[in-house]
Design a protein around this motif. Structure first.
Motif, PDB file in Angstrom:
ATOM      1  N   GLY A  64      47.463  36.555  30.257  1.00  0.00           N
ATOM      2  CA  GLY A  64      47.353  37.570  31.289  1.00  0.00           C
ATOM      3  C   GLY A  64      47.850  38.893  30.788  1.00  0.00           C
ATOM      4  O   GLY A  64      48.015  39.064  29.597  1.00  0.00           O
ATOM      5  N   PRO A  65      48.052  39.827  31.622  1.00  0.00           N
ATOM      6  CA  PRO A  65      48.144  39.764  33.075  1.00  0.00           C
ATOM      7  C   PRO A  65      46.787  39.876  33.757  1.00  0.00           C
ATOM      8  O   PRO A  65      45.831  40.391  33.203  1.00  0.00           O
ATOM      9  CB  PRO A  65      48.998  40.990  33.415  1.00  0.00           C
ATOM     10  N   TYR A  66      46.755  39.398  34.987  1.00  0.00           N
ATOM     11  CA  TYR A  66      45.586  39.480  35.847  1.00  0.00           C
ATOM     12  C   TYR A  66      45.995  40.157  37.150  1.00  0.00           C
ATOM     13  O   TYR A  66      47.139  40.058  37.578  1.00  0.00           O
ATOM     14  CB  TYR A  66      45.028  38.082  36.141  1.00  0.00           C
ATOM     15  N   ALA A  67      45.050  40.807  37.787  1.00  0.00           N
ATOM     16  CA  ALA A  67      45.331  41.557  39.013  1.00  0.00           C
ATOM     17  C   ALA A  67      45.604  40.646  40.209  1.00  0.00           C
ATOM     18  O   ALA A  67      46.394  40.981  41.088  1.00  0.00           O
ATOM     19  CB  ALA A  67      44.175  42.481  39.337  1.00  0.00           C
ATOM     20  N   THR A  68      44.949  39.478  40.238  1.00  0.00           N
ATOM     21  CA  THR A  68      45.116  38.576  41.380  1.00  0.00           C
ATOM     22  C   THR A  68      45.391  37.158  40.896  1.00  0.00           C
ATOM     23  O   THR A  68      45.110  36.799  39.745  1.00  0.00           O
ATOM     24  CB  THR A  68      43.851  38.539  42.264  1.00  0.00           C
ATOM     25  N   MET A  76      54.283  45.979  36.571  1.00  0.00           N
ATOM     26  CA  MET A  76      53.905  44.655  36.094  1.00  0.00           C
ATOM     27  C   MET A  76      54.381  43.560  37.044  1.00  0.00           C
ATOM     28  O   MET A  76      53.999  42.426  36.930  1.00  0.00           O
ATOM     29  CB  MET A  76      54.462  44.439  34.689  1.00  0.00           C
ATOM     30  N   ASP A  77      55.234  43.886  37.995  1.00  0.00           N
ATOM     31  CA  ASP A  77      55.763  42.884  38.915  1.00  0.00           C
ATOM     32  C   ASP A  77      54.681  42.261  39.783  1.00  0.00           C
ATOM     33  O   ASP A  77      54.840  41.152  40.261  1.00  0.00           O
ATOM     34  CB  ASP A  77      56.831  43.503  39.813  1.00  0.00           C
ATOM     35  N   GLU A  78      53.566  42.973  39.993  1.00  0.00           N
ATOM     36  CA  GLU A  78      52.515  42.439  40.833  1.00  0.00           C
ATOM     37  C   GLU A  78      51.471  41.658  40.042  1.00  0.00           C
ATOM     38  O   GLU A  78      50.563  41.095  40.616  1.00  0.00           O
ATOM     39  CB  GLU A  78      51.830  43.569  41.601  1.00  0.00           C
ATOM     40  N   ASP A  79      51.585  41.642  38.733  1.00  0.00           N
ATOM     41  CA  ASP A  79      50.598  40.951  37.904  1.00  0.00           C
ATOM     42  C   ASP A  79      50.790  39.440  37.939  1.00  0.00           C
ATOM     43  O   ASP A  79      51.899  38.936  38.108  1.00  0.00           O
ATOM     44  CB  ASP A  79      50.702  41.418  36.449  1.00  0.00           C
ATOM     45  N   TRP A  80      49.677  38.743  37.774  1.00  0.00           N
ATOM     46  CA  TRP A  80      49.667  37.288  37.706  1.00  0.00           C
ATOM     47  C   TRP A  80      49.364  36.855  36.281  1.00  0.00           C
ATOM     48  O   TRP A  80      48.657  37.541  35.547  1.00  0.00           O
ATOM     49  CB  TRP A  80      48.604  36.714  38.637  1.00  0.00           C
ATOM     50  N   PHE A  81      49.872  35.693  35.893  1.00  0.00           N
ATOM     51  CA  PHE A  81      49.661  35.130  34.569  1.00  0.00           C
ATOM     52  C   PHE A  81      49.295  33.661  34.717  1.00  0.00           C
ATOM     53  O   PHE A  81      49.648  33.019  35.699  1.00  0.00           O
ATOM     54  CB  PHE A  81      50.939  35.234  33.726  1.00  0.00           C
ATOM     55  N   TRP A  82      48.592  33.139  33.718  1.00  0.00           N
ATOM     56  CA  TRP A  82      48.320  31.703  33.685  1.00  0.00           C
ATOM     57  C   TRP A  82      49.357  31.075  32.765  1.00  0.00           C
ATOM     58  O   TRP A  82      49.491  31.446  31.615  1.00  0.00           O
ATOM     59  CB  TRP A  82      46.919  31.414  33.172  1.00  0.00           C
ATOM     60  N   ASP A  83      50.144  30.140  33.299  1.00  0.00           N
ATOM     61  CA  ASP A  83      51.167  29.428  32.534  1.00  0.00           C
ATOM     62  C   ASP A  83      50.501  28.220  31.884  1.00  0.00           C
ATOM     63  O   ASP A  83      50.139  27.260  32.566  1.00  0.00           O
ATOM     64  CB  ASP A  83      52.295  28.999  33.470  1.00  0.00           C
ATOM     65  N   ILE A  84      50.299  28.293  30.589  1.00  0.00           N
ATOM     66  CA  ILE A  84      49.585  27.237  29.864  1.00  0.00           C
ATOM     67  C   ILE A  84      50.340  25.919  29.923  1.00  0.00           C
ATOM     68  O   ILE A  84      49.741  24.854  30.051  1.00  0.00           O
ATOM     69  CB  ILE A  84      49.353  27.663  28.397  1.00  0.00           C
ATOM     70  N   ASP A  85      51.645  25.968  29.848  1.00  0.00           N
ATOM     71  CA  ASP A  85      52.465  24.758  29.844  1.00  0.00           C
ATOM     72  C   ASP A  85      52.387  24.015  31.176  1.00  0.00           C
ATOM     73  O   ASP A  85      52.166  22.814  31.216  1.00  0.00           O
ATOM     74  CB  ASP A  85      53.912  25.127  29.523  1.00  0.00           C
ATOM     75  N   ARG A  86      52.528  24.736  32.284  1.00  0.00           N
ATOM     76  CA  ARG A  86      52.528  24.111  33.616  1.00  0.00           C
ATOM     77  C   ARG A  86      51.161  24.075  34.267  1.00  0.00           C
ATOM     78  O   ARG A  86      51.004  23.456  35.325  1.00  0.00           O
ATOM     79  CB  ARG A  86      53.520  24.826  34.525  1.00  0.00           C
ATOM     80  N   VAL A  98      51.158  32.079  37.878  1.00  0.00           N
ATOM     81  CA  VAL A  98      52.526  32.461  38.227  1.00  0.00           C
ATOM     82  C   VAL A  98      52.710  33.968  38.104  1.00  0.00           C
ATOM     83  O   VAL A  98      51.950  34.644  37.420  1.00  0.00           O
ATOM     84  CB  VAL A  98      53.565  31.769  37.315  1.00  0.00           C
ATOM     85  N   ARG A  99      53.739  34.465  38.752  1.00  0.00           N
ATOM     86  CA  ARG A  99      54.203  35.826  38.524  1.00  0.00           C
ATOM     87  C   ARG A  99      55.187  35.750  37.357  1.00  0.00           C
ATOM     88  O   ARG A  99      55.785  34.704  37.101  1.00  0.00           O
ATOM     89  CB  ARG A  99      54.912  36.369  39.765  1.00  0.00           C
ATOM     90  N   VAL A 100      55.378  36.841  36.671  1.00  0.00           N
ATOM     91  CA  VAL A 100      56.208  36.824  35.464  1.00  0.00           C
ATOM     92  C   VAL A 100      57.647  36.379  35.770  1.00  0.00           C
ATOM     93  O   VAL A 100      58.273  35.716  34.954  1.00  0.00           O
ATOM     94  CB  VAL A 100      56.154  38.176  34.724  1.00  0.00           C
ATOM     95  N   ASP A 101      58.165  36.693  36.935  1.00  0.00           N
ATOM     96  CA  ASP A 101      59.533  36.288  37.277  1.00  0.00           C
ATOM     97  C   ASP A 101      59.646  34.793  37.597  1.00  0.00           C
ATOM     98  O   ASP A 101      60.741  34.251  37.674  1.00  0.00           O
ATOM     99  CB  ASP A 101      60.083  37.125  38.424  1.00  0.00           C
ATOM    100  N   ASN A 102      58.512  34.118  37.771  1.00  0.00           N
ATOM    101  CA  ASN A 102      58.480  32.673  38.025  1.00  0.00           C
ATOM    102  C   ASN A 102      57.961  31.896  36.826  1.00  0.00           C
ATOM    103  O   ASN A 102      57.764  30.693  36.913  1.00  0.00           O
ATOM    104  CB  ASN A 102      57.567  32.383  39.215  1.00  0.00           C
ATOM    105  N   ALA A 103      57.717  32.586  35.738  1.00  0.00           N
ATOM    106  CA  ALA A 103      57.084  31.974  34.577  1.00  0.00           C
ATOM    107  C   ALA A 103      58.089  31.194  33.742  1.00  0.00           C
ATOM    108  O   ALA A 103      59.289  31.447  33.784  1.00  0.00           O
ATOM    109  CB  ALA A 103      56.435  33.054  33.720  1.00  0.00           C
ATOM    110  N   GLY A 104      57.537  30.287  32.981  1.00  0.00           N
ATOM    111  CA  GLY A 104      58.343  29.565  32.009  1.00  0.00           C
ATOM    112  C   GLY A 104      58.451  30.407  30.747  1.00  0.00           C
ATOM    113  O   GLY A 104      58.720  31.608  30.808  1.00  0.00           O
ATOM    114  N   ARG A 105      58.192  29.787  29.629  1.00  0.00           N
ATOM    115  CA  ARG A 105      58.242  30.496  28.349  1.00  0.00           C
ATOM    116  C   ARG A 105      57.174  31.581  28.329  1.00  0.00           C
ATOM    117  O   ARG A 105      56.015  31.318  28.602  1.00  0.00           O
ATOM    118  CB  ARG A 105      58.014  29.523  27.196  1.00  0.00           C
TER     119      ARG A 105
END
Length: 64
Positions: A28-32, A1-11, A15-22
């Protein structure tokens, strides 16, 4: 899951999960990163009539 991307609704940023907020504000997750940046609700959600509760199941209901 470390390579997955997410959309941070708040910001409003991909982002990657390790850079995400709440984590409850992530989509997500998304591949790219590009996939995360263009996230959209599924057409199965947008095509449903607003007053349709036929497939609604309240898992927290004590009356079911």
């Amino acid at each position: 899951m470390d390579e997955d991307w997410f959309w941070d609704i708040d910001r409003q940023v991909a982002v990657r999960v390790d850079n995400a907020g709440r984590h409850d504000l992530l989509v997500g997750p998304y591949a790219t990163r590009a996939d995360a940046e263009i996230w959209m609700p599924s057409t199965s959600w947008t095509a449903r009539p607003a007053d349709s509760d036929d497939d609604w199941v309240d898992v927290n209901s004590a009356y079911d």
